[in-house]
Design a protein around this motif. Structure first.
Motif, PDB file in Angstrom:
ATOM      1  N   ARG A  16       0.830  -1.216   0.000  1.00 37.06           N
ATOM      2  CA  ARG A  16       0.000   0.000   0.000  1.00 37.06           C
ATOM      3  C   ARG A  16       0.854   1.252   0.000  1.00 37.06           C
ATOM      4  NH1 ARG A  16      -5.776  -1.175   2.535  1.00 37.06           N
ATOM      5  NH2 ARG A  16      -6.055  -3.162   1.484  1.00 37.06           N
ATOM      6  N   LYS A  17       1.941   1.224   0.731  1.00 36.17           N
ATOM      7  CA  LYS A  17       2.820   2.398   0.747  1.00 36.17           C
ATOM      8  C   LYS A  17       3.418   2.630  -0.645  1.00 36.17           C
ATOM      9  CE  LYS A  17       6.422   4.628   3.356  1.00 36.17           C
ATOM     10  NZ  LYS A  17       7.300   4.599   4.511  1.00 36.17           N
ATOM     11  N   LYS A  18       3.825   1.554  -1.296  1.00 33.50           N
ATOM     12  CA  LYS A  18       4.419   1.656  -2.631  1.00 33.50           C
ATOM     13  C   LYS A  18       3.423   2.179  -3.654  1.00 33.50           C
ATOM     14  CE  LYS A  18       6.564  -1.212  -6.216  1.00 33.50           C
ATOM     15  NZ  LYS A  18       7.017  -2.579  -6.548  1.00 33.50           N
ATOM     16  N   HIS A  19       2.190   1.690  -3.597  1.00 32.37           N
ATOM     17  CA  HIS A  19       1.217   2.011  -4.640  1.00 32.37           C
ATOM     18  C   HIS A  19       0.251   3.138  -4.279  1.00 32.37           C
ATOM     19  CE1 HIS A  19       2.567  -1.240  -7.186  1.00 32.37           C
ATOM     20  NE2 HIS A  19       2.549  -2.032  -6.129  1.00 32.37           N
ATOM     21  N   MET A  20       0.168   3.499  -2.999  1.00 30.18           N
ATOM     22  CA  MET A  20      -0.747   4.567  -2.588  1.00 30.18           C
ATOM     23  C   MET A  20      -0.021   5.717  -1.900  1.00 30.18           C
ATOM     24  SD  MET A  20      -3.985   2.386  -1.129  1.00 30.18           S
ATOM     25  CE  MET A  20      -5.116   3.763  -1.037  1.00 30.18           C
ATOM     26  N   GLY A  21       1.251   5.534  -1.603  1.00 29.74           N
ATOM     27  CA  GLY A  21       2.007   6.588  -0.933  1.00 29.74           C
ATOM     28  C   GLY A  21       1.933   6.537   0.578  1.00 29.74           C
ATOM     29  N   LYS A  22       0.978   5.785   1.124  1.00 30.61           N
ATOM     30  CA  LYS A  22       0.815   5.673   2.570  1.00 30.61           C
ATOM     31  C   LYS A  22       0.197   4.323   2.876  1.00 30.61           C
ATOM     32  CE  LYS A  22      -1.741   7.729   6.462  1.00 30.61           C
ATOM     33  NZ  LYS A  22      -2.006   6.465   7.093  1.00 30.61           N
ATOM     34  N   GLY A  23       0.744   3.676   3.872  1.00 29.25           N
ATOM     35  CA  GLY A  23       0.164   2.427   4.341  1.00 29.25           C
ATOM     36  C   GLY A  23      -0.535   2.653   5.664  1.00 29.25           C
TER      37      GLY A  23
END
Length: 121
Positions: A16-23
């Motif tokens: 999620r961090k990789k693809h949304m910027g925030k996990g």
């Protein structure tokens, strides 16, 4: 949550961090049959929290968060999760309570991961 479920939580957070910027700030995963059930807290960004102050903002965010997350997994197959679990990702069910900033993601795999990892505890 055992070490395998904790490692899966780390994979979800990184994805999620990789693809949304925030996990999410906190993830608790439970393996149940061929499901990995993730409880996710701290999903919303400060801007999303501001938008959620309006009723129409809450509904818009909920729809966007659920559909965008599912689409993200469709477009970016979770290879790391499959490699870790040694089975294939089949589907994803997602929901979020915007007011509580609490979400659920249920990852469906083609094998009984509970049984597979229960014997490795």
């Amino acid at each position: 949550m055992d070490k395998h479920e904790a490692e899966f939580s780390n994979l979800v957070r990184a994805f999620r961090k990789k693809h949304m910027g925030k996990g999410p700030s906190k993830i608790n995963t439970t393996f149940c049959k061929n499901w990995a059930i993730c409880e996710l807290e701290g999903n919303l960004s400060p801007v999303e929290k501001f938008i959620a102050n309006a009723d129409e903002g809450k509904q818009m965010l909920r729809e966007a968060r659920t559909e965008m997350v599912k689409e993200m997994y469709r477009q970016n197959h979770p290879v790391e999760m499959e490699e870790y679990l040694q089975c294939h990702f089949v589907d994803l069910f997602v929901d979020i309570d915007i007011e509580r900033d609490f979400g659920m993601s249920i990852f469906v795999f083609d094998e009984n991961i509970e049984e597979k990892f229960l014997s490795k505890k």
